[in-house]
Design a protein around this motif. Sequence first.
Motif, short mmCIF file in Angstrom:
data_model
loop_
_atom_site.label_atom_id
_atom_site.label_comp_id
_atom_site.label_asym_id
_atom_site.label_seq_id
_atom_site.Cartn_x
_atom_site.Cartn_y
_atom_site.Cartn_z
N ALA A 482 0.85 -1.19 0.00
CA ALA A 482 0.00 0.00 0.00
C ALA A 482 0.88 1.24 0.00
N MET A 483 0.32 2.33 -0.51
CA MET A 483 1.03 3.61 -0.52
C MET A 483 0.33 4.55 0.44
N ILE A 484 1.08 5.05 1.42
CA ILE A 484 0.52 5.94 2.44
C ILE A 484 1.12 7.33 2.25
N TYR A 485 0.25 8.32 2.16
CA TYR A 485 0.68 9.71 2.14
C TYR A 485 0.32 10.34 3.48
N LEU A 486 1.35 10.74 4.23
CA LEU A 486 1.12 11.46 5.48
C LEU A 486 0.96 12.94 5.14
N CYS A 487 -0.18 13.51 5.45
CA CYS A 487 -0.48 14.88 5.06
C CYS A 487 -0.79 15.69 6.32
N ALA A 488 0.15 16.56 6.70
CA ALA A 488 -0.01 17.39 7.89
C ALA A 488 -0.20 18.84 7.47
N THR A 489 -1.06 19.54 8.17
CA THR A 489 -1.27 20.97 7.94
C THR A 489 -0.74 21.74 9.14
N MET A 490 -0.01 22.82 8.86
CA MET A 490 0.58 23.64 9.92
C MET A 490 0.22 25.10 9.71
N TRP A 491 0.32 25.83 10.81
CA TRP A 491 0.10 27.28 10.72
C TRP A 491 0.95 28.00 11.75
N HIS A 492 0.53 28.01 13.00
CA HIS A 492 1.26 28.72 14.05
C HIS A 492 1.61 27.79 15.19
N GLU A 493 2.07 26.57 14.86
CA GLU A 493 2.45 25.63 15.90
C GLU A 493 3.71 26.09 16.62
N LEU A 626 -1.84 14.89 -4.72
CA LEU A 626 -1.46 13.50 -4.51
C LEU A 626 -2.36 12.53 -5.25
N LEU A 627 -3.66 12.81 -5.30
CA LEU A 627 -4.59 11.89 -5.93
C LEU A 627 -4.89 12.26 -7.37
N GLY A 628 -5.00 13.56 -7.63
CA GLY A 628 -5.29 13.96 -9.00
C GLY A 628 -4.07 13.93 -9.90
N TYR A 629 -2.96 14.56 -9.43
CA TYR A 629 -1.78 14.67 -10.27
C TYR A 629 -0.90 13.42 -10.19
N GLU A 741 -9.68 5.85 -2.94
CA GLU A 741 -10.86 5.52 -3.73
C GLU A 741 -12.11 6.20 -3.19
N ALA A 742 -12.20 6.30 -1.87
CA ALA A 742 -13.36 6.96 -1.26
C ALA A 742 -13.30 8.46 -1.48
N LEU A 743 -12.13 9.05 -1.31
CA LEU A 743 -12.00 10.49 -1.49
C LEU A 743 -12.24 10.90 -2.93
N MET A 744 -11.88 10.04 -3.88
CA MET A 744 -12.04 10.35 -5.30
C MET A 744 -13.41 9.95 -5.83
N ASP A 745 -14.28 9.49 -4.94
CA ASP A 745 -15.61 9.10 -5.36
C ASP A 745 -16.42 10.34 -5.76
N ASP A 746 -17.53 10.09 -6.45
CA ASP A 746 -18.40 11.20 -6.85
C ASP A 746 -18.91 11.94 -5.62
N ASN A 747 -19.00 13.24 -5.76
CA ASN A 747 -19.58 14.11 -4.73
C ASN A 747 -18.79 14.14 -3.43
N VAL A 748 -17.52 13.78 -3.49
CA VAL A 748 -16.69 13.86 -2.28
C VAL A 748 -15.61 14.92 -2.46
N MET A 749 -14.54 14.58 -3.18
CA MET A 749 -13.43 15.51 -3.32
C MET A 749 -13.85 16.76 -4.09
#
Length: 1304
Positions: A482-493, A626-629, A741-749
């Motif tokens: 499986a391929m795992i993408y760890l995606c963290a968002t930061m701002w003022h930590e 990550l999913l589209g490109y 697959e779930a994120l790229m489903d219709d009406n989600v992403m």
Amino acid sequence: MDEDMDNREEVPRRPWDTAREVPIIDDQNTPWKLIKLLRFITLCAVALIVFGLALCSKTSFLLLITMSSEGTKVIPEEQKPVSLLCIGCALITSSVLLFLKSVWKACYKTSKFPRVATVALVFFFEFVASAGAAILTIVAMPHLDIVTNVTILNGAAFLSALLQMVAQCTAKERNRFLVPSITGLLLILLGYGLFVALYIMKDTRDLNMAMWVGLAVGASLLVSFNWWENYFGLISEHSNSLKVRVLYYDMKRCQNILNMFSSLLRIAVTAAVLGAYVPLSKMDWDVVRSIPALQTRVIAITVGVQLVSSALCHWFSLAACKMHAMRRCFILPLYLASLSVMALLVIPVIVYYQDYRLNLNGTTTNFTHYCNVVVSGRDGNLSSSVFPELVYDVTHTLCFLDMSKISDIGILTGSAVSWWLGLVLCTIHLWHLSLYRIQRTQDLFVRRMYEGGFIEQSLLLNTRFEIRTKDKLKGLKNVEPAMIYLCATMWHETYEEMMNIIISIFRLDKYRPRDNAEFNDFSFEAHIYFDDAFMDIKGSRGRHLNHFAKNLVEIIAEVYGIFTNIDEKMFIKKQQHPKQKIIKTPYGGRIVIKMPYGNFIIIHFKDKERIRHKKRWSQVMYLYYLLGYKLMSKYYSRWKKGEDESSLKQDIQKEKHNTYLLALDGDTDFQPTAVVLLIDRLKMYPRVGAACGRIHPTGAGPAVWFQKFEYAISHWLQKTAEHVFGCVLCSPGCFSLFRAEALMDDNVMKRYSSKSLEASHYVQYDQGEDRWLCTLLLKQGWRVEYNAASDAYTNAPEDFKELYNQRRRWGPSTLANIADLLGETTVISKRNPSMSKPFMFYQLFTMISAILAPATICLMIAGSMSFMFNMHSSLALVLSVIPPAIYLGLCFKLKSDTQITVAAFLSIMYAFLMLVVSMAIIGAMVKDKTIFTPSSMFVIIMAIIYSVTALMHPQEFPLVFYGFLYIICIPSAYLLLTIYSMVNLNNVSWGTREVKPAPGSQSDPTKPKSSREKAKSALQRFFSCSWTQDCCKKPSQRPERRSVAQEPVVEPQEEEVDGPLNTIVDGIPTTNLRNEPVYDYPYQCWVTEMKDLCTDMELEEGSLEKDEEEFFIDLQQKYLEPLPMDKAKQEKVKEELKSLRNKINFAFFFMNSLWLVATFTLQTFEVAIFIEVPKVTVELESLGQNLKVDPIGFMFIIGFAASVIIQFVAMLFHRLNTLIHYVAFLNTEPKPVSKTEDIYMPHKKKVVSAPPSTEPSDYGSGSIHTSEIDDQSQMDLDYFSSDDSDDDMFPYIPTRSPDDGTLV
């Protein structure tokens, strides 16, 4: 010697700098020693339980058969139909359970009807198998001896052994289990031969006995048809007949409907055999209604033990397999069960016979005489003891044989041993069965039911059979990870918060090296998206990273050194890190770092003047990148080259299915095991779109203590109930794994990337983006789960104001999303199999409880005041409503900070009141000597439930001590906070992590710029675009940079709130400046500055590939371009938010008012309407007083208590599954690399195989390489090409287990 000299030449840059500051890297929170001890205890307990339950099931069933035998005395002859009826109940119980389960699935899941040929095939085999079981157990076995009855059921492996041979020969491959199958078949035939010889040779003229023997042999052979499905799939897979393969595919596709009808068929056949045999044997059914009490008790206990033990044995056997303890806890106990049953039944016979011989004082006797005098001559009186009579009944079955003859004993023993060895050899393949870490029931057992009459044979023969060859074993090692993408968002930590997540990522890098073949279950990349990372610097042409972003780079360099040298020798330390990439991008910039074990971490610095910021837009950015490109672009390139579209579609579907995104916050601290356990959930079920872990708040102070207990209760009870009975409604963005697959489903992403256009969108979309994303997944039919074994830690608000502002966002967003789901109950319940209408009703009750929380708290306070001050209930209610009503009015007039200050003061007052109330309730129970009052019972039941729940989470039990703080803060959390959240619903600011601008910045980056600042910034950008080529490279294309103005905060008061709001772009006014700016800052480009500042980590400038750069430019223009400022639109949105706030507040508080008025009315007319409950002591003695309870409050208490009890039951079930998962993980997870020594020592052997070049070329000129998808079996292709979502068709990703030789 030369090697040591080469090592001495590699002297660090600063050999004097030997002192280190090493943070905590190992897992200090998970009690692994306790868990390992619990695993040992669990495995021993499960093995004993499986063995004991199988023993009870088999013994009780054989006793029922013995009691139905002719000549036995426990059940008189005229009452034999009762025992026969109980045998029939034991046979059909599993069919009844399967029918009910199939009906439930048919109601809430998609069920397809099979073809006529499929129905005919299934019905034929089911009819044959059920008829054989009924004839064998009801007709034939009551006429046989106990030893034969114990072992003849092992002959049910006959057809299994034969089909094993056929399946392995059809595969046309050499298989080491072919010889055991042949040998087992021969031994079973030998057992039948010896059995026939023994019984026929006794009296060749006894036609009745010949008939019983023939029925026993024929029926036992028919029983072996039970497990034909186990081999039909393998035969069809290697068959050249298309009809056979179509039949098998149709069976799996329509399994639910087939199970439903086949269960009815089995019940009907069993009933027909039983109903026909009783009158044919000249017995009467009427005696069933006139059984003596003693015989009724014996029969009821025996059949009850049989039914319960069979069902529990099936469940614990399944648990043993899922825990990867098949050999110790499943196979071996079931093998020994038959032998133990025989010993349990035969040894008392021998003991009683020997006692009889000793009592004769040397008189010569034999077994036949013993049978005639003692066994047959007894009167069958059960008044003294039942056990001796049961022993004599068992002895009676052996009286037909002359047990004094060695030949009879030898033949009987030979047939029993032959049958038992035949079963062992036919199931020897189970010792090497391939298992995944957590296995589903339908993948372990081919049939969804067990056979209660022969529990151990049904469990062993029903377990999946697979053809194992050397070639197949080699192929399994190269399964695509499986391929795992760890995606963290930061701002003022803060610095410490950033350190937590960076250490967690590097820890995962050490746990799963990128290029180590031993760890092939998954690979990963880490992406950090840093919002608002740039600022203007006086004297510089370009924008520079702010101090938060610089801290992140400094922390990564520090952690890199820690993980490089943490296990090194004294004089082998590496201070200088390999070269890493720094790249300018259309959205700002990125730094690409290759960690010590080969995995990549990519930091994306976002410039809010170029790209829209805020957490949701960062998520949209990485979803499309990550999913589209990265995922989809390569397939479009292959399609343009002319590759087959259908094969590309299958490849895309597979990669989407096995690509996961781990959403993280910028302060999340987690262990690698937590990630692996989350991955297991998505691998287990193909329809799981997301899974979240157990979130632990960290920090210090009363606010954090309150949250610790609140989080614990929420996860212990609420999330487990949602997981068990339906779906988790919110998978937190701080630690959740999503399926691509779930994120790229219709009406989600696509829907998730839409802008907020209406007032309600600002509340639902932006205030709780993780909950909204889960709402979109649930609407599309995806399941969201909770895994309590995956622990993650995140910082919680430590002060009162920050906590209130955080919950001000969460509260309205939660209600908005739940209301959205409830509004589409019918559609969702049809589309999502896990979201049934009863579960939606449970959510409706939860939502109503949340809405009525303020009124409920007022009623609780009123009751407390009435109890303490002995005042009238209606007066106490009026007094309790006055403070929150005043606070409600003040919230519409005061500023946000003032509102929170008032709430803090009232919270202290309410806390003292709750303390007094708690002591008063305890005092009342002591004074009245009773606990049987509604308030006392409620408090005691809740205390017991929470205490037991905490005991079920031993590592979290200390959190119970925070429960007292939680109790006294209930009015603040559910009354004042609710009022504050609802009144400030139109405030769509973030409210947390608000900091002042960094030193040296020209202006506050979050406030609108003045005209002078805008003009100066425009001129700076002009010179920057013209002259930056002298200091750093410029991308080939760059979108126009614009000045940014913050979207105004819409609040009920005029107060500027600093937060990551939706970015709105202001136009750049043209201003003529006569004086040229002075550029005296040492660095005119952020790239040059970072290259000079990073001393221990050399940064080498790179560039994006043209197609990737064009992608980001298109993405910005399509979804993420900062919006131009439109003051008229902002005013319109402001008014719409206020209007929405007013409407919702009116409805919200009007419902609470109705609740209070109804209660006030009932209290006013208490004599006529109130329910009177007599007071009793603990000994249930009446006190002579009545307690008056209003019916509305009483029903609400009952409803709340019922919901908590439901959650408690769900928690118990969830804890069992969590324990199974933990044990399976410990039994299967390979040990991670223990040493990082010599990774960068080129003259020594490396621990892990790293690429020869440390330059991240994949990110310097394009995307990271992803492995091609290997072809899988035809069954996998059938799954992905069909519209059916049956779990049986899902391919898993196995790895080798070091213990049992099984697959993970």
